[in-house]
Design a protein around this motif. Structure first.
Motif, PDB file in Angstrom:
ATOM      1  N   PRO A   4       0.823  -1.208   0.000  1.00  0.00           N
ATOM      2  CA  PRO A   4       0.000   0.000   0.000  1.00  0.00           C
ATOM      3  C   PRO A   4       0.857   1.257   0.000  1.00  0.00           C
ATOM      4  O   PRO A   4       1.845   1.340   0.729  1.00  0.00           O
ATOM      5  N   ARG A   7      -1.286   4.708   4.198  1.00  0.00           N
ATOM      6  CA  ARG A   7      -1.943   4.013   5.291  1.00  0.00           C
ATOM      7  C   ARG A   7      -3.460   4.197   5.200  1.00  0.00           C
ATOM      8  O   ARG A   7      -3.935   5.299   4.905  1.00  0.00           O
ATOM      9  N   THR A   8      -4.207   3.149   5.486  1.00  0.00           N
ATOM     10  CA  THR A   8      -5.664   3.239   5.503  1.00  0.00           C
ATOM     11  C   THR A   8      -6.109   3.844   6.829  1.00  0.00           C
ATOM     12  O   THR A   8      -5.690   3.378   7.893  1.00  0.00           O
ATOM     13  N   SER A   9      -6.952   4.857   6.762  1.00  0.00           N
ATOM     14  CA  SER A   9      -7.401   5.523   7.983  1.00  0.00           C
ATOM     15  C   SER A   9      -8.352   4.614   8.764  1.00  0.00           C
ATOM     16  O   SER A   9      -8.952   3.695   8.217  1.00  0.00           O
ATOM     17  N   LYS A  10      -8.502   4.907  10.055  1.00  0.00           N
ATOM     18  CA  LYS A  10      -9.386   4.112  10.906  1.00  0.00           C
ATOM     19  C   LYS A  10     -10.828   4.197  10.431  1.00  0.00           C
ATOM     20  O   LYS A  10     -11.567   3.218  10.465  1.00  0.00           O
ATOM     21  N   ARG A  12     -11.964   4.751   7.335  1.00  0.00           N
ATOM     22  CA  ARG A  12     -12.146   3.977   6.109  1.00  0.00           C
ATOM     23  C   ARG A  12     -12.141   2.475   6.398  1.00  0.00           C
ATOM     24  O   ARG A  12     -12.939   1.713   5.864  1.00  0.00           O
ATOM     25  N   ARG A  13     -11.239   2.058   7.275  1.00  0.00           N
ATOM     26  CA  ARG A  13     -11.160   0.650   7.670  1.00  0.00           C
ATOM     27  C   ARG A  13     -12.459   0.193   8.333  1.00  0.00           C
ATOM     28  O   ARG A  13     -13.030  -0.839   7.993  1.00  0.00           O
ATOM     29  N   ASP A  14     -12.946   0.985   9.305  1.00  0.00           N
ATOM     30  CA  ASP A  14     -14.146   0.614  10.041  1.00  0.00           C
ATOM     31  C   ASP A  14     -15.386   0.652   9.159  1.00  0.00           C
ATOM     32  O   ASP A  14     -16.294  -0.166   9.319  1.00  0.00           O
ATOM     33  N   ARG A  15     -15.438   1.605   8.230  1.00  0.00           N
ATOM     34  CA  ARG A  15     -16.575   1.679   7.316  1.00  0.00           C
ATOM     35  C   ARG A  15     -16.623   0.442   6.419  1.00  0.00           C
ATOM     36  O   ARG A  15     -17.683  -0.089   6.138  1.00  0.00           O
ATOM     37  N   ARG A  16     -15.464  -0.021   5.984  1.00  0.00           N
ATOM     38  CA  ARG A  16     -15.403  -1.218   5.143  1.00  0.00           C
ATOM     39  C   ARG A  16     -15.843  -2.448   5.930  1.00  0.00           C
ATOM     40  O   ARG A  16     -16.576  -3.296   5.435  1.00  0.00           O
ATOM     41  N   ARG A  17     -15.411  -2.542   7.181  1.00  0.00           N
ATOM     42  CA  ARG A  17     -15.792  -3.691   8.015  1.00  0.00           C
ATOM     43  C   ARG A  17     -17.278  -3.679   8.338  1.00  0.00           C
ATOM     44  O   ARG A  17     -17.919  -4.717   8.404  1.00  0.00           O
TER      45      ARG A  17
END
Length: 62
Positions: A4, A7-10, A12-17
């Motif tokens: 990558p 870094r993937t933001s928190k 964006r990560r949480d929205r994807r999960r």
């Protein structure tokens, strides 16, 4: 191997999960064949103690 670039933001990560939460179906409830009480699938009936036509749990003395 791909790496990558940023870094993937928190957020964006949480929205994807969290996107998969809407895909889950509600728990199915069926009726017991013996006493017609609502029962979760593949579980013995809490009221009469029967599962697949035979007593697996002794019935509660009420």
């Amino acid at each position: 191997m791909g790496v990558p670039k940023k870094r993937t933001s928190k957020m964006r990560r949480d929205r994807r999960r969290a996107a998969n939460n809407n895909l889950r179906s509600a728990v199915q409830v069926i009726k017991c064949g013996k006493c017609s009480e609502p029962v979760l699938p593949h579980r013995a009936c809490g009221a009469c103690g029967y599962y697949k036509g035979r007593e697996t749990i002794p019935a509660a003395q009420g």
